[in-house]
Enzyme design. Structure first.
Site, PDB file in Angstrom:
ATOM      1  N   SER A 289       0.828  -1.204   0.000  1.00 40.16           N
ATOM      2  CA  SER A 289       0.000   0.000   0.000  1.00 40.16           C
ATOM      3  C   SER A 289       0.861   1.251   0.000  1.00 40.16           C
ATOM      4  O   SER A 289       1.976   1.263   0.523  1.00 40.16           O
ATOM      5  CB  SER A 289      -0.897   0.028   1.241  1.00 40.16           C
ATOM      6  OG  SER A 289      -0.126   0.270   2.409  1.00 40.16           O
ATOM      7  N   ASP A 290       0.352   2.299  -0.625  1.00 42.75           N
ATOM      8  CA  ASP A 290       0.949   3.601  -0.382  1.00 42.75           C
ATOM      9  C   ASP A 290       0.739   3.924   1.094  1.00 42.75           C
ATOM     10  O   ASP A 290      -0.112   3.323   1.770  1.00 42.75           O
ATOM     11  CB  ASP A 290       0.307   4.668  -1.281  1.00 42.75           C
ATOM     12  CG  ASP A 290       1.226   5.851  -1.523  1.00 42.75           C
ATOM     13  OD1 ASP A 290       2.152   6.067  -0.709  1.00 42.75           O
ATOM     14  OD2 ASP A 290       1.022   6.579  -2.516  1.00 42.75           O
ATOM     15  N   TRP A 291       1.493   4.867   1.597  1.00 44.44           N
ATOM     16  CA  TRP A 291       1.514   5.125   3.036  1.00 44.44           C
ATOM     17  C   TRP A 291       0.173   5.700   3.508  1.00 44.44           C
ATOM     18  O   TRP A 291      -0.195   6.802   3.156  1.00 44.44           O
ATOM     19  CB  TRP A 291       2.671   6.059   3.354  1.00 44.44           C
ATOM     20  CG  TRP A 291       3.974   5.368   3.599  1.00 44.44           C
ATOM     21  CD1 TRP A 291       4.825   5.605   4.642  1.00 44.44           C
ATOM     22  CD2 TRP A 291       4.606   4.330   2.829  1.00 44.44           C
ATOM     23  NE1 TRP A 291       5.928   4.765   4.570  1.00 44.44           N
ATOM     24  CE2 TRP A 291       5.820   3.980   3.469  1.00 44.44           C
ATOM     25  CE3 TRP A 291       4.254   3.635   1.666  1.00 44.44           C
ATOM     26  CZ2 TRP A 291       6.680   2.987   2.992  1.00 44.44           C
ATOM     27  CZ3 TRP A 291       5.114   2.650   1.178  1.00 44.44           C
ATOM     28  CH2 TRP A 291       6.296   2.336   1.835  1.00 44.44           C
ATOM     29  N   ALA A 293      -2.696   4.356   2.636  1.00 39.80           N
ATOM     30  CA  ALA A 293      -3.718   4.148   1.601  1.00 39.80           C
ATOM     31  C   ALA A 293      -4.566   2.920   1.895  1.00 39.80           C
ATOM     32  O   ALA A 293      -5.463   2.592   1.126  1.00 39.80           O
ATOM     33  CB  ALA A 293      -3.057   4.004   0.234  1.00 39.80           C
TER      34      ALA A 293
END
Length: 878
Positions: A289-291, A293
């Site tokens: 995941s993006d941070w 997200a």
């Protein structure tokens, strides 16, 4: 952790999962036109039949089989923001000698690094149109990351692709064409991973603007992140195209994005992760995941997410969707054991694939302090010791950085051979973009300012400069060597002094700029995305002022993408214009190399319009609703495709760039190969093992005497009362005893192997008709022939060196994928019966050679005298 926490979280996540399956929505959520369909169960990665993955999977399966549930969970879950030294850290498996993974920005160097390099940005490497340089840059960055103990480099970038020219992070990517971007990031991935670091292609997918990408970041409050809505064909032929190249190149990880796609969050969208990425494209690595997200626990696991970063739901919250909650979800049956096994195996397979089990370097950088000594667990202020080893990993990379930045500079205008400069008697330099930031090259956090020369954008995609050579410094050195007098005015508003200085010079060098970056920082009122396409820091006025007094005004532009030039581009005293992108630490040296003709320049990876409206798109600065903003990305006509389809004349077209010599194209020959027919794939992934939980409750507790670091995520429970065994095998919808049916367009990394069959070879001859050796970027475009297709699309390019007076033959191969279109009915790639043409030339609108793909050469294509435009004879084939 309270006993009720596990059961309540598991129940909530199970509801989210079932909602995703049935399409059910909470009553207050508006009904939107676009919805992403469910795709379950998640395909299991095996590496079987894929030579570059099979050995890694054998090792991964063997080691994961030895792990406990808690140990597997530890690999998938971030320890929390600032929990350890890297921007992202997973737990490890100390019992088996496996240290937690270190994930670190960025796609142009080591974010927060010291004694490391600041490479040219993605937009600049794209401007070189040089695969060898892209690989070399990736390899050099990989070497530096590995030398600092980084295991996963968070790059390269192909999202945003650059639909909106004002997009804040376009500069991180590899150009505004799917083919150019795909080839570029594939080369970078091979370089990074050959250096022994896992590459992470991002951001998957349709993450085209910073405004409203996540809740709480923009001035106007929204309830849910923006939904980028796109149809099936646009997804496959535009946005997913580069990621297919990344998967085929063997990328070890892919980052899902902040935004929603068709009203399902990118890191919870089962169609994207399970359906397209892992099934259709055959991705064998892990999805991270993006941070922040990640917006759910069980639902994200079942939708295909494999690693959660940075681990906490909100920075410093000490609450995690996964960690002990994932352990609980496995124990109570919400997440099947085989899904957890698959997560851990995918992570470890990528680990082994790049050789991280051999000579792995200890982490010797720290993202939170530049001091040698500090806290390993920064947020908890625990573990004091050496955190920055100050290992110098730069090697000889400065020369490569200088070469890339120079070859990525594009000459847009050069009247009467103004360039290259030949030891002018006196030069004058103008504009703050020529000089240093008074606070130093790293004086603005994450480069979030536009003070001094601009050499990278701002945000998490940046790196610390070990130094930054400004254009003025490099020009001073060159002037001293040549005996040239040099003066300068770098105050952008000192127009009176500019006039006085400009009248004395034989060459006036004006440096202007624009800047963009990530949405968490606002610079001069621009929240990541640029508010417009004009120059910053009084740039237009600086150009007009100097040009009014100097008949040899040379403009150099540092910018993250296109800028509008109509106010000054046709001024008779503006004799040369260069787009120098975002060149990194060797900025000044590289521009001197181009100005004085030591290096051949590059080509545009995007279109420069005469008017912002000519791009046919509107970035959303104000939400259409404050619950979930809806953004329509449907359509194949990105960048030059839109200009061509609507017959809009650009200022400078995609692929454009002047050379220091002259070129002639001739003798196009098309040869059809004997490739076999395209066969839709028919098969399944291996069946998941219906594994039951056999571990004792005691094994899921914190080990005796274990010291818990504050605000740190762990996979264990405090007491046995926290453990709820509500099930065994996971939801029925997430389990298929016969395996997952592989889609017809799948079957191998990158998609169906038949897509990459070579159907045609195209040979052309190019001649250097000038008086100096040069490098040409030969470009191949294809017209698909259907009314609803773009006029033509890029499908090949080569950067070649040819000595003066010599010729060379350039060979292109055309694959089935290159001439296919996505069929939404059969859910597969098809080649339409329409007649197809192949064009070869210097840009998307300078294409002197045309042939039919049956091998017949088309004639009568007379080049227009107007630079950068197709000849009138080509209209018949549009």
């Amino acid at each position: 952790m309270a006993p009720s926490r596990v059961s309540v979280l598991a129940l909530g996540n199970a509801i989210l999962f079932l909602s995703a399956l049935t399409g059910a929505q909470e009553p207050e959520i508006p009904t939107f036109e676009h919805h992403s369909p469910p795709a379950y169960p998640p395909p299991i990665g095996t590496g079987e039949g894929f030579s570059d993955w099979s050995e890694a999977y054998s090792k991964a399966q063997a080691v994961v089989a030895q792990m406990t549930i808690a140990e597997k969970v530890n690999l998938t879950s971030g320890v929390g923001w600032e929990g350890e030294q890297c921007v992202g850290n997973t737990g490890g498996v100390p019992r088996l000698g496996i240290r937690g993974l270190c994930l670190q920005d960025s796609p142009l160097g080591i974010r927060f690094g010291q004694y490391s390099s600041a490479f040219p940005a993605g937009v600049t490497i794209a401007s070189t149109w040089d695969d060898d340089l892209s690989y070399a840059r990736g390899y050099a960055m990989g070497v530096e990351h590995r030398g600092k103990g980084v295991d996963v480099q968070l790059g390269p970038v192909s999202g945003p692709l650059g639909l909106f020219p004002e997009g804040g992070r376009n500069w991180e990517g590899a150009g505004s064409d799917p083919y150019l971007s795909g080839v570029g990031i594939a080369s970078a991935i091979r370089g990074i991973q050959d250096a022994g670091v896992i590459a992470c292609a991002k951001h998957f997918i349709a993450n085209e603007q910073e405004h409203y990408r996540q809740v709480g970041e923009s001035a106007i409050a929204i309830n849910e992140s923006l939904s980028a809505n796109l149809d099936d064909r646009t997804m496959h032929e535009v946005y997913a195209w580069p990621f297919a190249d990344a998967v085929k190149a063997g990328v070890g990880s892919i980052m899902c994005s902040y935004n929603q796609i068709n009203n399902s969050y990118g890191c919870q969208n089962s169609e994207l992760m399970n359906g397209i990425l892992k099934n259709e494209l055959g991705f064998q690595g892990f999805v991270v995941s993006d941070w922040q997200a990640q917006h759910a626990g069980v639902a994200t696991a079942l939708a295909g997410l494999d690693m959660a970063m940075p681990g906490d739901q909100l920075f410093y919250s000490a609450n995690s969707w996964w960690a002990s909650n994932l352990t609980g979800a496995v124990i109570n049956g919400s997440v099947p054991v085989w899904r957890l096994d698959d997560m851990a195996t995918r992570i470890m397979a990528s680990f082994y694939k790049v050789g991280l089990d051999k000579d792995r370097v200890d982490v010797n950088l720290d993202s939170w302090t530049t001091d040698v000594y500090g806290y390993r667990h920064w947020v908890a202020k625990e573990g004091y010791g050496v955190v920055n080893g100050n290992v110098d990993v730069r090697g000889n990379h400065a020369s490569l950085i200088r070469e890339i930045a120079a070859k990525g500079t594009v000459i847009l205008k050069n009247i009467a051979n103004t360039l290259p400069l030949q030891k002018p008697k006196q030069i004058a330099v103008f504009g703050s973009d020529a000089t240093d930031n008074p606070r130093g090259p790293n004086g603005c956090p994450d480069r979030a300012c536009a003070d001094g020369t601009v050499a990278m954008g701002w945000g998490s995609g940046t790196a610390n400069f070990p130094y930054l050579i400004s254009p003025l410094s490099a020009l001073q050195n060159k002037a001293i060597a040549d005996g040239t007098v040099i003066q300068w005015v770098v105050d952008d508003y000192a127009t009176e002094h500019m006039e006085q200085t400009a009248t004395q010079a034989t060459a006036c060098l004006v440096f202007v700029k624009s800047q963009a970056g990530e949405g968490y920082s606002i610079v001069d009122g621009n929240q990541g995305d640029r508010n417009n396409l004009t120059l910053w820091s009084n740039g237009e006025e600086v150009i007009r002022t100097v040009a009014a007094k100097c008949n040899n005004t040379i403009v150099t532009l540092h910018a993250p993408g296109p800028v509008l030039m109509e106010e000054w581009i046709d001024h008779p005293n503006v004799t040369a214009v260069l787009y120098a992108g975002l060149p990194g630490q060797e900025s000044g040296n590289s521009i001197v190399d181009v100005l004085y003709g030591l290096v051949e320049p590059g080509r545009l990876p995007f279109t420069i319009a005469k008017n912002a409206n000519d791009y046919g798109v509107k970035l959303m600065y104000k939400p259409d609703n404050t619950y979930t903003p809806q953004q329509n990305l449907s359509g194949l006509l990105i960048d030059y495709r839109y200009f061509d389809k609507h017959d809009i004349e650009p200022r400078f077209e995609f692929g454009f760039g002047l050379s220091y010599t002259t070129w002639k194209y001739h003798d196009i020959v098309v040869r059809k190969t004997n490739a076999g027919p395209y066969v839709p794939f028919n098969g399944r992934t291996p069946a998941a093992k219906n594994t039951k939980v056999t571990e004792s409750a005691e094994s899921l507790l914190f080990p005796d005497g274990f010291h818990k670091v504050r605000a740190y995520n762990y996979p264990w429970f405090n007491t046995t009362s926290d453990i709820k065994r509500d099930g065994e095998n996971g939801p029925a919808e997430a389990y298929d005893p016969t395996g997952t049916v592989i889609r017809p367009a799948g079957g191998a990394p990158g998609g169906n192997p038949g897509l990459y069959d070579i159907l045609y070879e195209v040979n052309v001859t190019i001649s250097n008709t000038g008086k100096r050796n040069g490098e040409e970027v030969v470009q191949l475009y294809i017209s698909q022939g259907e009314v609803d297709d773009p006029v033509r699309v890029l499908r090949g390019y080569r950067r070649v060196s040819v000595d003066a007076g010599k010729s060379t033959c350039v060979t292109f191969t055309i694959t089935r994928r290159d001439i296919s279109r996505w069929d939404t009915t059969t859910q597969n790639w098809v080649v339409s019966p329409a007649e197809k043409l192949v064009y070869v030339g210097r840009s998307s609108r300078d294409l002197p050679l045309v042939a039919k793909l049956n091998g017949e050469r088309s004639t009568g294509f007379k080049k227009n005298n107007k630079p950068g435009r197709l000849g009138h004879g080509m209209k018949a084939f549009m």
